[in-house]
Write a protein that holds these residues in place. Structure first.
Motif, short mmCIF file in Angstrom:
data_model
loop_
_atom_site.label_atom_id
_atom_site.label_comp_id
_atom_site.label_asym_id
_atom_site.label_seq_id
_atom_site.Cartn_x
_atom_site.Cartn_y
_atom_site.Cartn_z
N GLY A 101 0.87 -1.18 0.00
CA GLY A 101 0.00 0.00 0.00
C GLY A 101 0.89 1.22 0.00
N PRO A 102 0.33 2.41 -0.05
CA PRO A 102 1.15 3.61 -0.08
C PRO A 102 2.17 3.64 1.07
CG PRO A 102 -1.11 4.19 -0.55
CD PRO A 102 -1.11 2.73 -0.14
N GLU A 135 -0.70 4.53 -10.01
CA GLU A 135 -1.78 5.50 -10.12
C GLU A 135 -2.86 5.15 -9.11
OE1 GLU A 135 -4.58 7.37 -13.71
OE2 GLU A 135 -3.17 5.72 -14.10
N GLN A 136 -3.19 6.09 -8.25
CA GLN A 136 -4.14 5.84 -7.18
C GLN A 136 -5.57 5.87 -7.70
OE1 GLN A 136 -2.79 5.05 -3.99
NE2 GLN A 136 -1.07 5.03 -5.41
N TYR A 138 -9.37 6.82 -7.94
CA TYR A 138 -10.00 8.11 -7.66
C TYR A 138 -10.96 7.99 -6.48
CZ TYR A 138 -12.92 12.25 -8.20
OH TYR A 138 -13.62 13.41 -7.97
N VAL A 146 -1.82 11.76 -6.63
CA VAL A 146 -2.54 10.83 -7.49
C VAL A 146 -1.64 9.73 -8.04
CG1 VAL A 146 -4.26 12.55 -8.14
CG2 VAL A 146 -2.22 12.27 -9.55
N ARG A 157 -3.21 -1.66 -5.06
CA ARG A 157 -4.52 -1.28 -4.51
C ARG A 157 -4.43 0.06 -3.82
NH1 ARG A 157 -8.85 -4.17 -6.50
NH2 ARG A 157 -7.93 -6.11 -7.26
N SER A 158 -5.42 0.91 -4.03
CA SER A 158 -5.45 2.19 -3.34
C SER A 158 -5.96 1.98 -1.92
CB SER A 158 -6.35 3.18 -4.09
OG SER A 158 -7.69 2.75 -4.07
N GLY A 164 -6.52 1.17 -9.00
CA GLY A 164 -5.81 2.15 -9.79
C GLY A 164 -5.15 1.44 -10.95
N GLY A 212 -5.33 14.64 -6.02
CA GLY A 212 -6.47 13.84 -6.46
C GLY A 212 -7.74 14.63 -6.63
N VAL A 300 -3.25 9.62 1.60
CA VAL A 300 -3.30 9.14 0.22
C VAL A 300 -4.64 8.45 0.04
CG1 VAL A 300 -2.31 7.58 -1.51
CG2 VAL A 300 -0.80 8.82 0.04
N GLY A 301 -5.37 8.84 -1.00
CA GLY A 301 -6.66 8.20 -1.25
C GLY A 301 -7.65 8.35 -0.12
#
Length: 404
Positions: A101-102, A135-136, A138, A146, A157-158, A164, A212, A300-301
Protein backbone atom coordinates in the motif's frame (compact mmCIF):
# COMPACT_ATOMS: atom_id res chain seq x y z
CA UNK A 1 -3.64 20.85 -8.37
CA UNK A 2 -3.20 24.21 -6.63
CA UNK A 3 -2.35 27.02 -9.02
CA UNK A 4 -3.78 25.23 -12.07
CA UNK A 5 -7.54 24.85 -12.44
CA UNK A 6 -9.15 21.74 -13.84
CA UNK A 7 -10.25 23.76 -16.93
CA UNK A 8 -6.62 24.53 -17.73
CA UNK A 9 -5.81 20.83 -17.61
CA UNK A 10 -8.41 19.86 -20.19
CA UNK A 11 -5.95 20.05 -23.09
CA UNK A 12 -3.05 18.51 -21.13
CA UNK A 13 -2.18 14.95 -22.22
CA UNK A 14 -3.49 12.09 -20.14
CA UNK A 15 -1.06 9.96 -18.17
CA UNK A 16 -2.44 6.96 -20.05
CA UNK A 17 -1.07 8.49 -23.28
CA UNK A 18 2.33 9.41 -21.87
CA UNK A 19 2.91 5.95 -20.33
CA UNK A 20 0.59 3.77 -22.43
CA UNK A 21 1.15 0.30 -20.98
CA UNK A 22 -0.52 -0.26 -17.63
CA UNK A 23 -1.46 -3.27 -15.56
CA UNK A 24 -4.34 -3.75 -13.14
CA UNK A 25 -3.51 -4.19 -9.44
CA UNK A 26 -2.69 -7.62 -8.10
CA UNK A 27 -5.68 -9.46 -6.67
CA UNK A 28 -4.42 -11.57 -3.80
CA UNK A 29 -7.64 -13.33 -2.83
CA UNK A 30 -6.36 -13.95 0.72
CA UNK A 31 -4.31 -11.94 3.16
CA UNK A 32 -1.99 -14.47 4.78
CA UNK A 33 0.63 -14.73 1.98
CA UNK A 34 1.56 -11.09 2.77
CA UNK A 35 3.22 -9.96 6.02
CA UNK A 36 5.42 -7.15 7.31
CA UNK A 37 8.19 -9.69 8.03
CA UNK A 38 9.46 -12.62 6.00
CA UNK A 39 9.82 -14.94 9.01
CA UNK A 40 6.07 -14.92 9.58
CA UNK A 41 5.45 -16.04 6.00
CA UNK A 42 7.84 -18.97 6.37
CA UNK A 43 6.13 -19.99 9.62
CA UNK A 44 2.71 -19.75 7.96
CA UNK A 45 3.83 -21.92 5.06
CA UNK A 46 5.29 -24.52 7.43
CA UNK A 47 1.98 -24.61 9.32
CA UNK A 48 0.11 -25.02 6.05
CA UNK A 49 2.18 -27.92 4.66
CA UNK A 50 2.07 -29.75 8.00
CA UNK A 51 -1.71 -29.95 7.77
CA UNK A 52 -3.71 -32.80 6.27
CA UNK A 53 -6.09 -32.17 3.37
CA UNK A 54 -8.97 -30.94 5.53
CA UNK A 55 -6.69 -28.64 7.55
CA UNK A 56 -5.11 -27.24 4.42
CA UNK A 57 -8.52 -26.59 2.93
CA UNK A 58 -9.48 -24.44 5.91
CA UNK A 59 -6.11 -22.70 6.18
CA UNK A 60 -5.89 -21.78 2.49
CA UNK A 61 -9.11 -19.72 2.55
CA UNK A 62 -10.04 -20.90 -0.96
CA UNK A 63 -11.56 -18.53 -3.48
CA UNK A 64 -13.17 -18.94 -6.87
CA UNK A 65 -9.77 -18.41 -8.46
CA UNK A 66 -7.67 -20.59 -6.18
CA UNK A 67 -8.47 -23.81 -4.36
CA UNK A 68 -6.44 -26.60 -2.86
CA UNK A 69 -6.57 -28.40 -6.21
CA UNK A 70 -5.62 -25.50 -8.50
CA UNK A 71 -2.36 -25.88 -10.40
CA UNK A 72 -0.62 -22.71 -11.58
CA UNK A 73 2.50 -21.72 -13.48
CA UNK A 74 5.59 -20.37 -11.77
CA UNK A 75 5.78 -16.61 -11.62
CA UNK A 76 8.59 -15.30 -13.85
CA UNK A 77 11.89 -15.32 -12.01
CA UNK A 78 10.57 -17.45 -9.13
CA UNK A 79 11.12 -21.09 -8.28
CA UNK A 80 7.94 -22.56 -6.81
CA UNK A 81 5.86 -25.67 -7.12
CA UNK A 82 3.27 -25.77 -9.90
CA UNK A 83 1.14 -28.71 -8.80
CA UNK A 84 -1.95 -28.50 -6.59
CA UNK A 85 -1.40 -27.14 -3.09
CA UNK A 86 -2.94 -30.34 -1.75
CA UNK A 87 0.42 -31.95 -2.61
CA UNK A 88 2.71 -29.05 -1.61
CA UNK A 89 5.68 -29.86 0.60
CA UNK A 90 9.14 -28.56 1.40
CA UNK A 91 10.29 -25.12 2.52
CA UNK A 92 8.50 -21.87 1.81
CA UNK A 93 9.30 -20.16 -1.49
CA UNK A 94 11.64 -17.28 -0.72
CA UNK A 95 9.50 -14.21 0.10
CA UNK A 96 9.95 -11.09 -2.00
CA UNK A 97 9.52 -7.43 -1.12
CA UNK A 98 6.38 -5.70 -2.47
CA UNK A 99 4.61 -2.40 -1.96
CA UNK A 100 1.46 -3.51 -0.15
CA UNK A 101 0.00 0.00 0.00
CA UNK A 102 1.15 3.61 -0.08
CA UNK A 103 4.55 3.78 1.70
CA UNK A 104 4.06 0.28 3.11
CA UNK A 105 6.67 -2.23 1.96
CA UNK A 106 5.91 -5.77 3.10
CA UNK A 107 6.75 -9.34 2.03
CA UNK A 108 4.90 -11.76 -0.25
CA UNK A 109 5.13 -15.49 -0.91
CA UNK A 110 5.60 -15.36 -4.71
CA UNK A 111 3.59 -18.51 -5.43
CA UNK A 112 0.91 -18.09 -8.07
CA UNK A 113 -1.12 -20.93 -6.52
CA UNK A 114 -1.78 -18.59 -3.57
CA UNK A 115 -2.62 -15.47 -5.58
CA UNK A 116 -5.87 -15.07 -7.50
CA UNK A 117 -4.40 -12.65 -10.07
CA UNK A 118 -0.63 -12.17 -9.78
CA UNK A 119 -0.17 -10.27 -13.11
CA UNK A 120 2.79 -12.31 -14.49
CA UNK A 121 3.47 -9.59 -17.09
CA UNK A 122 4.66 -7.36 -14.23
CA UNK A 123 6.98 -10.02 -12.85
CA UNK A 124 8.58 -10.49 -16.28
CA UNK A 125 9.93 -6.93 -16.24
CA UNK A 126 10.77 -6.71 -12.53
CA UNK A 127 14.46 -6.15 -11.85
CA UNK A 128 16.82 -3.68 -10.20
CA UNK A 129 16.42 -1.23 -13.10
CA UNK A 130 12.65 -1.04 -12.96
CA UNK A 131 10.52 1.73 -11.48
CA UNK A 132 6.76 1.69 -11.15
CA UNK A 133 4.30 4.54 -11.23
CA UNK A 134 1.30 3.57 -9.11
CA UNK A 135 -1.78 5.50 -10.12
CA UNK A 136 -4.14 5.84 -7.18
CA UNK A 137 -7.81 5.01 -7.57
CA UNK A 138 -10.00 8.11 -7.66
CA UNK A 139 -11.70 8.98 -4.36
CA UNK A 140 -13.86 12.14 -4.47
CA UNK A 141 -12.54 15.00 -2.33
CA UNK A 142 -9.73 12.81 -0.99
CA UNK A 143 -6.81 14.97 -2.10
CA UNK A 144 -3.32 13.60 -1.71
CA UNK A 145 -0.96 12.57 -4.52
CA UNK A 146 -2.54 10.83 -7.49
CA UNK A 147 0.61 8.89 -8.36
CA UNK A 148 3.31 7.30 -6.23
CA UNK A 149 6.61 5.72 -7.21
CA UNK A 150 8.03 2.37 -6.20
CA UNK A 151 11.21 0.43 -6.92
CA UNK A 152 9.66 -2.84 -5.71
CA UNK A 153 6.73 -4.57 -7.34
CA UNK A 154 3.54 -2.87 -6.13
CA UNK A 155 0.29 -4.57 -5.28
CA UNK A 156 -1.40 -1.49 -6.69
CA UNK A 157 -4.52 -1.28 -4.51
CA UNK A 158 -5.45 2.19 -3.34
CA UNK A 159 -6.10 2.72 0.39
CA UNK A 160 -9.86 2.97 -0.13
CA UNK A 161 -9.84 -0.27 -2.10
CA UNK A 162 -10.58 1.29 -5.47
CA UNK A 163 -8.43 -0.10 -8.29
CA UNK A 164 -5.81 2.15 -9.79
CA UNK A 165 -3.23 1.23 -12.42
CA UNK A 166 0.42 0.17 -12.33
CA UNK A 167 2.68 1.68 -15.01
CA UNK A 168 6.20 0.21 -15.26
CA UNK A 169 8.80 2.64 -16.58
CA UNK A 170 10.34 -0.02 -18.83
CA UNK A 171 8.64 -2.63 -21.00
CA UNK A 172 11.57 -5.05 -20.89
CA UNK A 173 14.12 -6.14 -18.24
CA UNK A 174 17.42 -4.35 -18.01
CA UNK A 175 15.92 -0.87 -18.21
CA UNK A 176 15.23 -1.17 -21.94
CA UNK A 177 12.32 -0.04 -24.14
CA UNK A 178 10.78 2.76 -22.07
CA UNK A 179 7.04 2.60 -21.51
CA UNK A 180 6.70 6.03 -23.11
CA UNK A 181 4.59 7.09 -26.09
CA UNK A 182 6.74 6.51 -29.20
CA UNK A 183 8.32 9.76 -30.33
CA UNK A 184 7.49 11.68 -27.16
CA UNK A 185 11.02 11.78 -25.73
CA UNK A 186 12.38 12.99 -29.08
CA UNK A 187 9.67 15.68 -29.26
CA UNK A 188 10.46 16.90 -25.74
CA UNK A 189 14.20 16.83 -26.45
CA UNK A 190 13.66 19.08 -29.44
CA UNK A 191 11.42 21.42 -27.46
CA UNK A 192 13.89 21.83 -24.60
CA UNK A 193 17.04 21.63 -26.74
CA UNK A 194 18.62 18.88 -24.64
CA UNK A 195 18.17 15.14 -24.27
CA UNK A 196 15.12 14.08 -22.28
CA UNK A 197 15.28 10.54 -20.86
CA UNK A 198 12.51 8.25 -19.69
CA UNK A 199 13.62 8.79 -16.10
CA UNK A 200 13.37 12.57 -16.60
CA UNK A 201 9.75 12.21 -17.74
CA UNK A 202 9.03 9.86 -14.84
CA UNK A 203 10.34 12.49 -12.42
CA UNK A 204 8.33 15.25 -14.12
CA UNK A 205 5.13 13.22 -13.78
CA UNK A 206 5.77 12.75 -10.05
CA UNK A 207 6.17 16.52 -9.69
CA UNK A 208 3.38 17.70 -12.00
CA UNK A 209 0.57 15.12 -11.85
CA UNK A 210 -0.77 17.02 -8.84
CA UNK A 211 -3.40 16.08 -6.32
CA UNK A 212 -6.47 13.84 -6.46
CA UNK A 213 -8.99 16.32 -7.89
CA UNK A 214 -9.84 14.60 -11.20
CA UNK A 215 -11.04 11.19 -12.30
CA UNK A 216 -8.61 11.27 -15.22
CA UNK A 217 -4.97 11.91 -14.48
CA UNK A 218 -3.60 14.60 -16.81
CA UNK A 219 0.00 15.78 -16.85
CA UNK A 220 0.78 19.33 -18.04
CA UNK A 221 3.97 19.61 -20.07
CA UNK A 222 5.61 23.06 -20.13
CA UNK A 223 7.09 24.75 -23.17
CA UNK A 224 9.65 26.56 -21.02
CA UNK A 225 12.87 24.50 -20.64
CA UNK A 226 13.67 26.16 -17.30
CA UNK A 227 10.30 25.16 -15.85
CA UNK A 228 10.86 21.62 -17.13
CA UNK A 229 14.27 21.35 -15.48
CA UNK A 230 12.87 22.73 -12.23
CA UNK A 231 10.10 20.16 -12.23
CA UNK A 232 12.41 17.27 -13.06
CA UNK A 233 14.66 18.22 -10.16
CA UNK A 234 11.69 18.33 -7.79
CA UNK A 235 10.43 15.02 -9.13
CA UNK A 236 13.80 13.41 -8.55
CA UNK A 237 13.60 14.50 -4.94
CA UNK A 238 10.10 13.01 -4.66
CA UNK A 239 11.35 9.77 -6.19
CA UNK A 240 14.32 9.61 -3.81
CA UNK A 241 12.04 10.03 -0.82
CA UNK A 242 9.42 7.55 -2.00
CA UNK A 243 12.20 5.01 -2.53
CA UNK A 244 13.42 5.66 1.06
CA UNK A 245 16.66 7.17 -0.15
CA UNK A 246 19.43 5.41 -2.05
CA UNK A 247 22.37 3.32 -0.93
CA UNK A 248 23.53 4.14 2.57
CA UNK A 249 21.95 7.61 2.59
CA UNK A 250 18.54 7.63 4.26
CA UNK A 251 15.96 10.44 4.54
CA UNK A 252 16.46 12.64 7.62
CA UNK A 253 14.59 15.65 8.90
CA UNK A 254 16.41 18.96 8.41
CA UNK A 255 18.01 21.00 11.16
CA UNK A 256 19.14 18.03 13.21
CA UNK A 257 15.55 17.09 14.09
CA UNK A 258 15.06 13.37 14.19
CA UNK A 259 12.21 11.28 15.64
CA UNK A 260 13.29 9.18 18.58
CA UNK A 261 11.61 6.64 20.83
CA UNK A 262 11.08 8.66 24.02
CA UNK A 263 9.16 5.92 25.85
CA UNK A 264 9.46 2.21 24.95
CA UNK A 265 6.74 0.76 22.76
CA UNK A 266 4.65 -1.96 24.43
CA UNK A 267 4.94 -5.57 23.36
CA UNK A 268 1.54 -5.50 21.61
CA UNK A 269 0.40 -1.92 20.95
CA UNK A 270 -3.24 -1.66 19.90
CA UNK A 271 -3.73 2.09 19.48
CA UNK A 272 -1.99 4.90 17.63
CA UNK A 273 -2.68 8.52 18.62
CA UNK A 274 -1.09 11.90 17.96
CA UNK A 275 -0.39 14.75 20.37
CA UNK A 276 -0.22 17.93 18.28
CA UNK A 277 1.03 20.17 21.06
CA UNK A 278 3.93 17.87 21.86
CA UNK A 279 4.45 16.69 18.26
CA UNK A 280 4.41 13.15 19.61
CA UNK A 281 3.21 9.86 18.20
CA UNK A 282 1.64 7.75 20.94
CA UNK A 283 2.03 4.05 20.18
CA UNK A 284 0.10 2.47 23.01
CA UNK A 285 2.12 3.50 26.07
CA UNK A 286 5.13 4.20 23.86
CA UNK A 287 6.06 7.64 22.62
CA UNK A 288 7.92 8.85 19.53
CA UNK A 289 8.88 12.49 18.96
CA UNK A 290 9.34 14.88 17.33
CA UNK A 291 6.76 13.89 14.69
CA UNK A 292 5.76 16.92 12.58
CA UNK A 293 2.03 17.40 12.16
CA UNK A 294 2.52 17.29 8.40
CA UNK A 295 3.69 13.68 8.68
CA UNK A 296 0.67 12.71 10.78
CA UNK A 297 -1.72 14.49 8.40
CA UNK A 298 -0.26 12.95 5.24
CA UNK A 299 -3.11 11.26 3.37
CA UNK A 300 -3.30 9.14 0.22
CA UNK A 301 -6.66 8.20 -1.25
CA UNK A 302 -8.49 9.67 1.73
CA UNK A 303 -6.59 7.51 4.25
CA UNK A 304 -4.00 8.70 6.77
CA UNK A 305 -0.80 6.85 5.84
CA UNK A 306 0.58 6.40 9.38
CA UNK A 307 -2.70 5.06 10.72
CA UNK A 308 -3.02 2.48 7.96
CA UNK A 309 0.61 1.44 8.28
CA UNK A 310 0.17 0.86 12.01
CA UNK A 311 -3.21 -0.87 11.68
CA UNK A 312 -1.79 -3.46 9.30
CA UNK A 313 0.75 -4.44 11.95
CA UNK A 314 -1.30 -4.13 15.10
CA UNK A 315 -4.54 -5.76 13.93
CA UNK A 316 -5.36 -9.06 15.61
CA UNK A 317 -6.16 -11.80 13.12
CA UNK A 318 -8.77 -14.46 13.82
CA UNK A 319 -7.23 -17.23 15.97
CA UNK A 320 -6.58 -20.42 14.08
CA UNK A 321 -5.99 -18.70 10.75
CA UNK A 322 -2.61 -18.44 9.06
CA UNK A 323 -2.79 -14.65 9.31
CA UNK A 324 -2.63 -15.09 13.10
CA UNK A 325 0.84 -16.65 12.79
CA UNK A 326 3.24 -13.79 13.43
CA UNK A 327 5.56 -12.15 15.94
CA UNK A 328 4.61 -12.58 19.59
CA UNK A 329 5.64 -8.97 20.24
CA UNK A 330 6.31 -5.79 18.29
CA UNK A 331 9.66 -6.33 16.48
CA UNK A 332 12.41 -3.70 16.68
CA UNK A 333 12.69 -3.45 12.85
CA UNK A 334 9.09 -2.22 12.71
CA UNK A 335 10.01 0.67 15.00
CA UNK A 336 12.94 1.58 12.75
CA UNK A 337 10.65 1.47 9.71
CA UNK A 338 8.14 3.69 11.48
CA UNK A 339 10.79 6.28 12.34
CA UNK A 340 11.96 6.33 8.74
CA UNK A 341 8.39 6.62 7.45
CA UNK A 342 7.80 9.66 9.67
CA UNK A 343 10.85 11.35 8.15
CA UNK A 344 9.78 10.48 4.58
CA UNK A 345 6.26 11.84 5.01
CA UNK A 346 7.47 15.02 6.72
CA UNK A 347 9.98 15.70 3.95
CA UNK A 348 7.42 15.03 1.23
CA UNK A 349 5.03 17.45 2.94
CA UNK A 350 7.78 20.09 2.89
CA UNK A 351 7.86 19.76 -0.90
CA UNK A 352 4.23 20.86 -1.29
CA UNK A 353 4.96 24.61 -1.52
CA UNK A 354 7.60 24.29 -4.29
CA UNK A 355 5.40 21.76 -6.10
CA UNK A 356 2.42 24.10 -5.90
CA UNK A 357 4.60 26.95 -7.15
CA UNK A 358 5.71 24.78 -10.06
CA UNK A 359 2.07 24.12 -10.97
CA UNK A 360 1.34 27.86 -10.95
CA UNK A 361 4.39 28.66 -13.10
CA UNK A 362 3.95 26.11 -15.88
CA UNK A 363 2.63 28.78 -18.26
CA UNK A 364 2.36 27.84 -21.94
CA UNK A 365 2.04 24.11 -22.34
CA UNK A 366 2.52 21.35 -24.88
CA UNK A 367 -1.06 20.30 -25.56
CA UNK A 368 -2.57 17.02 -26.70
CA UNK A 369 -3.38 18.76 -30.00
CA UNK A 370 0.29 19.63 -30.51
CA UNK A 371 1.33 16.04 -29.79
CA UNK A 372 -1.27 14.88 -32.29
CA UNK A 373 0.14 17.20 -34.95
CA UNK A 374 3.61 15.84 -34.15
CA UNK A 375 2.21 12.30 -34.63
CA UNK A 376 3.08 11.32 -31.09
CA UNK A 377 -0.64 10.83 -30.46
CA UNK A 378 -2.63 8.72 -30.82
CA UNK A 379 -0.46 6.03 -29.31
CA UNK A 380 -0.16 2.81 -31.35
CA UNK A 381 -2.25 -0.03 -29.94
CA UNK A 382 0.85 -2.18 -29.52
CA UNK A 383 2.29 0.30 -27.03
CA UNK A 384 -0.62 -0.39 -24.70
CA UNK A 385 0.08 -4.12 -24.64
CA UNK A 386 2.97 -5.85 -22.82
CA UNK A 387 6.10 -6.65 -24.78
CA UNK A 388 6.92 -10.28 -25.57
CA UNK A 389 9.40 -11.01 -22.79
CA UNK A 390 10.72 -14.57 -22.48
CA UNK A 391 13.83 -13.92 -20.40
CA UNK A 392 12.80 -16.34 -17.64
CA UNK A 393 12.20 -20.06 -17.71
CA UNK A 394 8.59 -20.40 -16.61
CA UNK A 395 7.32 -23.82 -15.61
CA UNK A 396 3.65 -24.22 -16.38
CA UNK A 397 0.89 -25.73 -14.23
CA UNK A 398 1.89 -29.16 -12.97
CA UNK A 399 5.26 -28.79 -14.73
CA UNK A 400 3.56 -29.69 -17.99
CA UNK A 401 5.50 -27.22 -20.13
CA UNK A 402 8.26 -24.65 -20.01
CA UNK A 403 8.72 -21.41 -21.91
CA UNK A 404 12.37 -20.90 -22.71
Amino acid sequence: MPGVTNDRLIDAPELSDLMPWSVAPLRLGRGWPVAPDAASLKARWDTFVRGDTAEREALLEPSRGRTLHTAAAQLPGQRTGTGPLADAKGPCPEPVRILHGPFDEQWLIPDQRLIDAARPELWRVADEHQLYLVEQGYVPDAGGPVVLASAVLPEGRSPAGRPGRIRPLFRRPGGTEPNIAPGLLQHLSGTYDHEVTATDLFAWILAAAGRGTRKDCRVPLPEDPDVWLRGVELGRRVLWLERRGAGTERPKLPGGRRPYVRAPLPARPVELLYDREEEALLVGDGRISPVPAAAWDFHVGGVRVLEQWFARRAARAEPGTLAAVGPASWPQPWTSELLELVAVLALLAELRPPLDALAADIGDRITSAELTRARVLPVPDGSRRPASVLDHQEEGPGGQFAIL
